[in-house]
Write a protein that holds these residues in place. Structure first.
Motif, PDB file in Angstrom:
ATOM      1  N   ALA A 142     -31.428 -54.791 -39.989  1.00  0.00           N
ATOM      2  CA  ALA A 142     -30.735 -53.607 -40.500  1.00  0.00           C
ATOM      3  C   ALA A 142     -29.378 -53.426 -39.810  1.00  0.00           C
ATOM      4  O   ALA A 142     -28.364 -53.169 -40.483  1.00  0.00           O
ATOM      5  CB  ALA A 142     -31.600 -52.360 -40.301  1.00  0.00           C
ATOM      6  N   ASP A 143     -29.356 -53.586 -38.499  1.00  0.00           N
ATOM      7  CA  ASP A 143     -28.090 -53.452 -37.768  1.00  0.00           C
ATOM      8  C   ASP A 143     -27.089 -54.526 -38.188  1.00  0.00           C
ATOM      9  O   ASP A 143     -25.906 -54.243 -38.379  1.00  0.00           O
ATOM     10  CB  ASP A 143     -28.324 -53.531 -36.258  1.00  0.00           C
ATOM     11  CG  ASP A 143     -29.042 -52.316 -35.702  1.00  0.00           C
ATOM     12  OD1 ASP A 143     -29.102 -51.278 -36.398  1.00  0.00           O
ATOM     13  OD2 ASP A 143     -29.539 -52.415 -34.564  1.00  0.00           O
ATOM     14  N   ALA A 146     -25.758 -53.842 -41.642  1.00  0.00           N
ATOM     15  CA  ALA A 146     -24.807 -52.725 -41.594  1.00  0.00           C
ATOM     16  C   ALA A 146     -23.429 -53.230 -41.163  1.00  0.00           C
ATOM     17  O   ALA A 146     -22.410 -52.851 -41.749  1.00  0.00           O
ATOM     18  CB  ALA A 146     -25.312 -51.640 -40.637  1.00  0.00           C
ATOM     19  N   PHE A 151     -20.792 -50.864 -42.748  1.00  0.00           N
ATOM     20  CA  PHE A 151     -21.382 -49.540 -42.562  1.00  0.00           C
ATOM     21  C   PHE A 151     -21.550 -49.296 -41.064  1.00  0.00           C
ATOM     22  O   PHE A 151     -22.122 -50.114 -40.358  1.00  0.00           O
ATOM     23  CB  PHE A 151     -22.724 -49.458 -43.282  1.00  0.00           C
ATOM     24  CG  PHE A 151     -23.430 -48.153 -43.114  1.00  0.00           C
ATOM     25  CD1 PHE A 151     -22.933 -47.000 -43.707  1.00  0.00           C
ATOM     26  CD2 PHE A 151     -24.593 -48.070 -42.364  1.00  0.00           C
ATOM     27  CE1 PHE A 151     -23.586 -45.778 -43.543  1.00  0.00           C
ATOM     28  CE2 PHE A 151     -25.252 -46.862 -42.199  1.00  0.00           C
ATOM     29  CZ  PHE A 151     -24.732 -45.721 -42.798  1.00  0.00           C
ATOM     30  N   THR A 152     -21.074 -48.193 -40.566  1.00  0.00           N
ATOM     31  CA  THR A 152     -21.203 -47.891 -39.139  1.00  0.00           C
ATOM     32  C   THR A 152     -22.026 -46.619 -38.954  1.00  0.00           C
ATOM     33  O   THR A 152     -21.492 -45.511 -38.970  1.00  0.00           O
ATOM     34  CB  THR A 152     -19.825 -47.723 -38.472  1.00  0.00           C
ATOM     35  OG1 THR A 152     -19.070 -46.780 -39.233  1.00  0.00           O
ATOM     36  CG2 THR A 152     -19.074 -49.026 -38.378  1.00  0.00           C
ATOM     37  N   PRO A 153     -23.343 -46.791 -38.801  1.00  0.00           N
ATOM     38  CA  PRO A 153     -24.179 -45.606 -38.572  1.00  0.00           C
ATOM     39  C   PRO A 153     -23.908 -45.035 -37.182  1.00  0.00           C
ATOM     40  O   PRO A 153     -23.272 -45.672 -36.350  1.00  0.00           O
ATOM     41  CB  PRO A 153     -25.608 -46.172 -38.675  1.00  0.00           C
ATOM     42  CG  PRO A 153     -25.474 -47.616 -38.321  1.00  0.00           C
ATOM     43  CD  PRO A 153     -24.096 -48.028 -38.775  1.00  0.00           C
ATOM     44  N   GLY A 154     -24.424 -43.865 -36.942  1.00  0.00           N
ATOM     45  CA  GLY A 154     -24.228 -43.212 -35.655  1.00  0.00           C
ATOM     46  C   GLY A 154     -24.940 -43.905 -34.504  1.00  0.00           C
ATOM     47  O   GLY A 154     -24.612 -43.682 -33.349  1.00  0.00           O
ATOM     48  N   GLU A 156     -27.564 -47.690 -33.460  1.00  0.00           N
ATOM     49  CA  GLU A 156     -28.149 -48.956 -33.889  1.00  0.00           C
ATOM     50  C   GLU A 156     -29.661 -48.819 -33.870  1.00  0.00           C
ATOM     51  O   GLU A 156     -30.242 -48.384 -32.879  1.00  0.00           O
ATOM     52  CB  GLU A 156     -27.699 -50.089 -32.973  1.00  0.00           C
ATOM     53  CG  GLU A 156     -26.211 -50.376 -33.070  1.00  0.00           C
ATOM     54  CD  GLU A 156     -25.780 -51.489 -32.144  1.00  0.00           C
ATOM     55  OE1 GLU A 156     -26.536 -51.867 -31.233  1.00  0.00           O
ATOM     56  OE2 GLU A 156     -24.663 -51.986 -32.340  1.00  0.00           O
ATOM     57  N   ILE A 157     -30.286 -49.217 -34.960  1.00  0.00           N
ATOM     58  CA  ILE A 157     -31.744 -49.115 -35.077  1.00  0.00           C
ATOM     59  C   ILE A 157     -32.431 -49.954 -34.001  1.00  0.00           C
ATOM     60  O   ILE A 157     -33.463 -49.559 -33.457  1.00  0.00           O
ATOM     61  CB  ILE A 157     -32.197 -49.527 -36.490  1.00  0.00           C
ATOM     62  CG1 ILE A 157     -31.594 -48.582 -37.524  1.00  0.00           C
ATOM     63  CG2 ILE A 157     -33.713 -49.557 -36.601  1.00  0.00           C
ATOM     64  CD1 ILE A 157     -31.764 -49.036 -38.960  1.00  0.00           C
TER      65      ILE A 157
END
Length: 187
Positions: A142-143, A146, A151-154, A156-157
């Motif tokens: 997933a990371d 991304a 995509f830059t989530p808040g 890293e999973i």
């Protein structure tokens, strides 16, 4: 070589990587200590190759082709990390290092999926460790995806899902020591 050696090489190799990686990638690299980060990347890459070979022997009871595919993916990942480390040492470019490494982590996540499948299929390996490895693999994939898609989530999973790797280290060391004790006669 007794199978216990494979468990111990994999366990201690992973443990050493778990100590070195945060020093190199979470401390030295962000603080601009590129030489230290590059050297650690080289050490971790070499350790990853040794661990891949050891894990092949550990997981082949779940299927030789599955274990071999998993080991090959980990070795390819390690080669990418070695290349990124060499580039970091020569070009002194942390952004390029991160670019290579972030994308290589997709291979690492897929390697964890295959290793999880080996644990699931084997009568000798605990399924629950395989489940935790699968969850860790989901985090890395997933990371990596991304990053690939911008995509830059808040967060890293994989900072949460890595728990399976910690459990793997403990289990490998416990199993390796236990196997050695059953082989070595007590005096």
């Amino acid at each position: 070589m007794h199978l216990s050696h494979s468990y111990l090489v994999a366990g201690f190799g992973l443990l050493l990587m778990a100590v070195l990686s945060p020093i190199g990638f979470l401390t030295a690299l962000p603080n601009g200590s590129l030489t230290l980060a590059g050297v650690i990347a080289l050490l971790v890459g070499l350790l990853d190759i040794a661990v891949a070979v050891a894990l092949f022997y550990v997981t082949r009871s779940g299927g030789k082709n599955l274990a071999l595919s998993s080991a090959i993916l980990r070795i390819i990942y390690a080669i990418a990390l070695l290349g990124a480390g060499v580039y970091l040492l020569i070009a002194r470019d942390a952004d390029s290092f991160n670019y290579i490494w972030d994308r290589a982590l997709l291979l690492f996540g897929i390697h964890l999926f295959l290793m999880a499948a080996s644990f699931y299929r084997s009568a000798e390996l605990p399924t629950w460790v395989g489940v935790l490895l699968f969850i860790a693999g989901v985090g890395y994939v997933a990371d990596a995806l991304a990053v690939w898609f911008g995509f830059t989530p808040g967060f890293e999973i994989s900072t949460v899902s890595f728990f399976g790797e910690v459990v793997l280290i403990v289990w490998l060391l416990w199993k390796g020591v236990r196997m050695r004790r059953s082989v070595v006669p007590r005096q």
